[in-house]
Design a protein around this motif. Structure first.
Motif, PDB file in Angstrom:
ATOM      1  N   LEU A  61       0.826  -1.202   0.000  1.00 26.32           N
ATOM      2  CA  LEU A  61       0.000   0.000   0.000  1.00 26.32           C
ATOM      3  C   LEU A  61       0.866   1.259   0.000  1.00 26.32           C
ATOM      4  N   LYS A  62       1.909   1.258   0.811  1.00 27.30           N
ATOM      5  CA  LYS A  62       2.804   2.415   0.878  1.00 27.30           C
ATOM      6  C   LYS A  62       3.496   2.664  -0.459  1.00 27.30           C
ATOM      7  N   GLN A  63       3.966   1.584  -1.087  1.00 22.82           N
ATOM      8  CA  GLN A  63       4.646   1.719  -2.380  1.00 22.82           C
ATOM      9  C   GLN A  63       3.697   2.258  -3.445  1.00 22.82           C
ATOM     10  N   GLU A  64       2.465   1.767  -3.446  1.00 22.89           N
ATOM     11  CA  GLU A  64       1.483   2.231  -4.435  1.00 22.89           C
ATOM     12  C   GLU A  64       1.169   3.710  -4.234  1.00 22.89           C
ATOM     13  N   GLU A  65       1.049   4.139  -2.981  1.00 24.60           N
ATOM     14  CA  GLU A  65       0.764   5.540  -2.697  1.00 24.60           C
ATOM     15  C   GLU A  65       1.925   6.434  -3.125  1.00 24.60           C
ATOM     16  N   GLU A  66       3.151   5.961  -2.924  1.00 27.34           N
ATOM     17  CA  GLU A  66       4.330   6.726  -3.338  1.00 27.34           C
ATOM     18  C   GLU A  66       4.389   6.854  -4.854  1.00 27.34           C
ATOM     19  N   GLU A  67       4.048   5.776  -5.564  1.00 23.86           N
ATOM     20  CA  GLU A  67       4.058   5.808  -7.025  1.00 23.86           C
ATOM     21  C   GLU A  67       2.996   6.766  -7.555  1.00 23.86           C
ATOM     22  N   ARG A  68       1.833   6.784  -6.913  1.00 25.48           N
ATOM     23  CA  ARG A  68       0.776   7.696  -7.350  1.00 25.48           C
ATOM     24  C   ARG A  68       1.178   9.144  -7.105  1.00 25.48           C
ATOM     25  N   ALA A  69       1.807   9.401  -5.956  1.00 24.31           N
ATOM     26  CA  ALA A  69       2.240  10.759  -5.644  1.00 24.31           C
ATOM     27  C   ALA A  69       3.291  11.230  -6.640  1.00 24.31           C
ATOM     28  N   GLU A  70       4.196  10.328  -7.018  1.00 28.01           N
ATOM     29  CA  GLU A  70       5.243  10.664  -7.964  1.00 28.01           C
ATOM     30  C   GLU A  70       4.657  10.969  -9.337  1.00 28.01           C
ATOM     31  N   ALA A  71       3.633  10.193  -9.721  1.00 27.42           N
ATOM     32  CA  ALA A  71       3.011  10.377 -11.032  1.00 27.42           C
ATOM     33  C   ALA A  71       2.268  11.704 -11.137  1.00 27.42           C
ATOM     34  N   LYS A  72       1.826  12.232 -10.001  1.00 29.44           N
ATOM     35  CA  LYS A  72       1.060  13.475 -10.012  1.00 29.44           C
ATOM     36  C   LYS A  72       1.934  14.719 -10.042  1.00 29.44           C
ATOM     37  N   LYS A  73       3.226  14.534  -9.838  1.00 24.65           N
ATOM     38  CA  LYS A  73       4.117  15.689  -9.807  1.00 24.65           C
ATOM     39  C   LYS A  73       4.229  16.312 -11.200  1.00 24.65           C
ATOM     40  N   GLU A  74       3.914  17.595 -11.293  1.00 25.32           N
ATOM     41  CA  GLU A  74       4.013  18.321 -12.558  1.00 25.32           C
ATOM     42  C   GLU A  74       4.590  19.702 -12.295  1.00 25.32           C
TER      43      GLU A  74
END
Length: 210
Positions: free
Chosen positions: A143-156
């Motif tokens: 769960l933590k890894q998935e949340e980190e990946e989503r946060a990274e993907a949202k960075k613009e």
């Protein structure tokens, strides 16, 4: 499989507290494929006495292939699109149950399929809080890894318009003529628009030839 097909014809809908999908999930059976293809659509979301749908039951047993195919089928039915977040009578979603019965693979599947991690059960616990209480370390790591990946993907880049996001590798963001900045930090337009406003014709010709 022939028995499953016969049961589909003879099964009196609502006569049993457990539906055919629940049995397929509990016994990790491949019969669910026939059920998805031929059953009455209502059985896809039919709850048992505890309010567990087939998705809940698949999460309990760890029947990953059934859960994945069910989600895919339900997604195609708009009225059933949010079954992945449905609560049973105890307020538990399939994600809660995946943590409770310690199925990291199911946790991973549900998160990828859009399970809402903020939903609380009747004990006022989210799925991750329940996982922490039960010390489900592997599932929590997923769960933590998935949340980190989503946060990274949202960075613009802040306030960067689509035009520059697509072409920033070859179009400059600032043009000037006679020491006048024509692309300001609060309004960015295509270079040709900016150059056309300037008295320097050579600037416009240069931009149009880029």
């Amino acid at each position: 499989m022939p028995l499953v097909e016969k049961a589909l014809k003879d099964f009196p809908e609502g006569a049993n507290s457990k539906g055919l999908f629940h049995l397929a999930a509990r016994f990790i059976s491949g019969a669910y494929k026939i059920l998805i293809a031929k059953c009455n659509p209502s059985l896809l979301t039919d709850p048992d006495l505890d309010g567990n749908t087939p998705l809940h039951e698949a999460a309990i047993s760890g029947h990953s292939s059934m859960l994945q195919d069910l989600v895919k089928e339900l997604r195609g039915r708009k009225v059933c699109s949010n079954e992945v977040n449905k609560k049973n009578h105890f307020g538990n979603t399939p994600l809660h149950l995946a943590f409770q019965f310690d199925h990291p693979g199911i946790v991973d599947l549900l998160i990828k399929e859009g399970a809402d991690v903020t939903i609380k059960n009747n004990a006022r616990l989210t799925a991750s809080e329940l996982g922490a209480k039960l010390e489900r370390g592997e599932s929590l790591d997923i769960l933590k890894q998935e949340e980190e990946e989503r946060a990274e993907a949202k960075k613009e880049v802040p306030n960067e318009p689509p035009y520059l996001r697509e072409h920033h590798h070859h179009i400059p963001t600032t043009f000037s003529s006679n020491n006048t900045i024509i692309v300001t930090n609060y309004r960015i337009q295509p270079p040709s628009h900016c150059a056309s406003r300037q008295p320097n014709l050579s600037l416009l010709v240069f931009v149009l030839n880029l």
